[in-house]
Design an enzyme around this catalytic site. Structure first.
Site, short mmCIF file in Angstrom:
data_model
loop_
_atom_site.label_atom_id
_atom_site.label_comp_id
_atom_site.label_asym_id
_atom_site.label_seq_id
_atom_site.Cartn_x
_atom_site.Cartn_y
_atom_site.Cartn_z
N GLU A 10 0.82 -1.21 0.00
CA GLU A 10 0.00 0.00 0.00
C GLU A 10 0.85 1.26 0.00
OE1 GLU A 10 -3.68 1.86 2.61
OE2 GLU A 10 -3.51 -0.30 2.33
N TYR A 338 0.30 -2.62 13.63
CA TYR A 338 -0.59 -1.85 12.76
C TYR A 338 -1.47 -0.91 13.58
CZ TYR A 338 -3.95 -1.04 8.98
OH TYR A 338 -4.74 -0.46 8.03
#
Length: 761
Positions: A10, A338
């Site tokens: 990403e 995360y």
């Protein structure tokens, strides 16, 4: 020809980490190539939904007659500013030696959307697998690639993500254009931002309607009969509000307690006077001595929202600032997992990694706390492990990467510190203490109570040391104190009686941290009372997601619907009027609950996405009809006499999040200029942050206390003061560095500062 796998990450930083683990060494423009893999990346989204004018040029001009805008098939478009990277990804996908693709975007609904839109736009037909990891350490990446899954298993998650994006587009764009055309003003609305505004409005209404009530509390200082008296003691009839009584010489501080309600305050001044008079006339008898052993467990681990709230409360960080800091700790330093998670629990597969994570974070100020956990076996039922309460990602915890604390900024250190201490705390035993509650009786059966606490096992609070923060006590709570040894039936001599007068306080205004909490749990702002929708809002995380709430708050500031005064958030006149003009449905959290219930069913395959989109199109038409049928008006309350240099219309004075601006009232013009902005420079008189206004030679700082200083003079003063560093600041920093050095932390910066000589301030 040797076949290769294309890995699509990403962001570039994650792509570089994956490339290193996969031994891809040849760097190129937008990708890194190796013997078996080519790693490329997006820059977040490379593709987005097409704007209305992309379907037809006539939509460039906003006209009510063109509404609703309902494309038969929703199209995507490459984002112009990231078009070069998209072309790189597309070219790589077209290479003959690429046999398959690994989707390595963030593991979640939005990550699926990022990858699928890129692959669809590029026309990819090659087989895809999915990498699903919660941290970007080398170990996590290796394990993730060892357990790749078929990307088709996540197709329904993508369908739910696409449905959410398209629904927000249809409702948001059509309702915003309808309001703007109807009232000739820049009015934007949406499924999440409008209910958020409505919550602020409801809180402001509660504050306006609040009527303070006077209440009284009565405190008694008593001493066991026969004990040596304090010559300074005496019966006191009054004391200024907020003055605390401190027991001394074996004295006990009691608080009057209402026998009927159990509360510690009365709203009758006459009754308070009678109680005070009765207590002054006699002694007390201890009627009960209750001792109970209690324990409290460490707070749960952080999810993003809880961390944002904590950083707002402690450091004044905005939600966006906290997310940006977390993102750096995750991507660049790789020391935290995360960040965009809505869970405060871990899954059972993480438990075997706990020892390695303890070792990695057990450096510097955390060395001692981590050392006590080494050798422990983490098995059996753990309160912070619950697979059922983890959806896409587990709670935020340290990774197996050893941190370089000296390489972090002060902001990064603060956030890292919060996460590490919370992580270590949940692994410690509970805090155990013995609570003693004394009950005494005075004349006329007046009831009093006192409380004391003896620590038995410090448990998790040992991790925090002096940093431990107790829960806030209200004014009428019993305060802990050191109690002398007394027994039931013992007589006590009254030494002082104090009656305090106070007033009930209105609800506090929202700040960014508390607003995030309200967005996460907006159930109390629901009007329908629908239990299923309330449960859905609770289960799905409320308004917005952990990944989008910070941007939504920034958007509300940026569109001047709300503003900050200090840390408090206020609605602007524009925001209040918008709430009066927008359809009621869009003001209510129930709309999000209804959508999330259906999106969850799309993700699980229970319903088809086309059925949901048909409902959304019908709902959009209904909203347009409601807006057209309204008879309200919009009036600018912030019009100035200054005219726009581009179109000649009068400018509007607005308060941005950190600046005061003049903006053109014409949406199509878009002109804006900054009048002043809040700086980090502190006023030398009151030490508040000053505002900087003007340009060039006219630039000057000014403070709310009246202090004013030209920018040139400010710079001269800063130069003399050692660029704003005071002697006290350096001394405090040196003490901190010395402590960290003793704990094994790099102290090169402290040594560099050692020779600095500063003038007295």
């Amino acid at each position: 020809m040797r076949m290769k796998t294309l890995v699509l990450a990403e962001k570039p930083s994650v792509g570089r980490d994956i490339a290193r683990v996969l031994q891809c060494c040849r760097k190129a423009d937008g990708y890194i190539e190796g013997k078996d893999y080519i790693v490329t990346w997006g820059l977040g989204h490379l593709v987005e939904l097409q704007d209305p004018e992309g379907y037809d040029n006539k939509y460039k001009e906003w006209k009510d007659s063109d509404l609703p805008i309902m494309p038969e098939k929703m199209m995507t478009v490459v984002i112009p500013k990231t078009g070069k990277q998209f072309r790189t990804v597309k070219n790589l996908l077209g290479r003959r030696e690429i046999g398959d693709v690994v989707i390595a975007t963030d593991a979640g609904r939005e990550g699926e959307l990022v990858a699928h839109w890129i692959l669809q736009k590029a026309g990819c037909t090659k087989p895809c697998r999915r990498l699903w990891i919660s941290s970007v350490t080398d170990k996590a990446i290796r394990e993730g690639f060892a357990h790749l899954r078929d990307a088709k298993e996540y197709d329904n998650l993508f369908r739910a993500a696409a449905s959410r994006a398209e629904a927000d587009w249809l409702v948001g764009i059509n309702a915003t254009r309808a309001l703007t055309c109807r009232y000739n003003a820049q009015l934007s609305c949406g499924r999440v931002q409008t209910p958020t505004l409505a919550m602020i409005a409801k809180r402001e209404e509660e504050i306006r309607n609040f009527k303070p009530q006077t209440y009284y509390t009565i405190t008694v200082q008593a001493q066991p009969a026969g004990a040596k008296q304090n010559p300074a003691s005496g019966v006191k009839n009054t004391a200024p509000s907020g003055t605390a009584l401190r027991p001394s010489n074996g004295e006990i501080r009691f608080q009057w307690r209402d026998q009927s309600s159990g509360g510690y305050r009365t709203f009758s001044g006459e009754r308070a006077g009678e109680i005070q008079h009765a207590l002054e006339q006699g002694s007390l008898t201890v009627t009960a001595v209750e001792k109970k052993k209690k324990k409290t467990y460490a707070p749960l681990l952080y999810d993003l929202t809880e961390l944002q709230r904590e950083c707002s409360r402690r450091f004044g960080y905005s939600a966006k600032n906290t997310l940006d800091i977390m993102q750096r700790l995750y991507e660049n330093h790789k020391v935290l997992t995360y960040p965009r998670t809505d869970s405060r629990y871990l899954t059972s597969d993480i438990v075997p990694t706990l020892k390695e994570r303890i070792d990695s974070c057990g450096v510097g100020p955390y060395r001692a706390a981590a050392a006590k956990l080494r050798g422990r076996s983490f098995s059996g039922s753990l309160p912070f492990v619950n697979n059922a309460k983890v959806s896409d990602h587990h709670a935020i915890i340290p990774t197996e990467e050893v941190p370089e604390l000296s390489h972090m900024t002060i902001d990064e250190r603060r956030v890292y510190d919060l996460v590490v201490r919370r992580f270590l705390a949940v692994l410690y035993p509970p805090f155990e203490y013995e609570e003693t509650v004394l009950t005494a009786q005075g004349r006329k059966d007046i009831l009093l109570a006192a409380k004391g606490k003896t620590v038995l096992v410090p448990g998790w609070k040992e991790v925090y040391g002096d940093l431990t923060e107790e829960n806030e006590e209200t004014e009428d709570d019993l305060k802990d104190q050191i109690l002398p040894s007394v027994s039931q039936g013992q007589q006590l001599t009254v030494k002082a009686v104090t009656c305090r007068e106070g007033k009930t306080k209105p609800p506090a205004r929202f700040q960014e941290g508390t607003l995030l909490g309200a967005m996460e749990n907006p159930v109390r702002y629901m009007e329908s009372g629908d239990k299923n929708k309330a449960r859905t809002l609770t289960e799905t995380g409320g308004l917005g997601t952990v990944a989008t709430r910070a941007d939504i708050i920034d958007k509300l500031f940026g569109s001047f619907l709300m503003e900050k005064k200090g840390q408090d958030i206020y609605l602007t006149a524009k925001g209040r009027q918008l709430l009066q003009l927008v359809p009621e449905d869009l003001r209510r959290p129930e709309l999000t609950a209804d959508w999330e219930m259906k999106l969850a069913k799309i993700a699980s395959g229970e319903i088809r996405r086309d059925r949901f989109m048909t409902e959304i199109r019908a709902y959009t038409e209904k909203l347009i009809g409601e807006i057209r049928a309204q008879e309200g008006t919009y009036r600018y309350e912030n019009m100035t006499n200054k005219k726009c240099p581009q179109c000649g219309k009068r400018l509007l004075a607005v308060n941005g999040k950190n600046a005061k601006l003049l903006v053109c009232q014409d949406r199509s013009c878009g002109y804006r200029e900054t009048v002043s902005r809040t700086s980090n420079a502190r006023c030398p008189v009151c030490h508040k942050k000053m505002e900087l206004s003007g340009n060039g030679d006219a630039a000057a700082f000014f403070c709310s206390c009246g202090y004013r200083e030209k920018l040139e003079k400010f710079r001269e003063r800063r130069q003399k003061e050692g660029a704003g560093v005071t002697k006290r600041d350096v001394a405090a920093y040196m003490r901190k560095q010395q402590k960290e050095a003793e704990s094994g932390l790099n102290n090169s910066f402290a040594q560099a500062l050692a020779g600095i000589r500063l003038e007295e301030q």
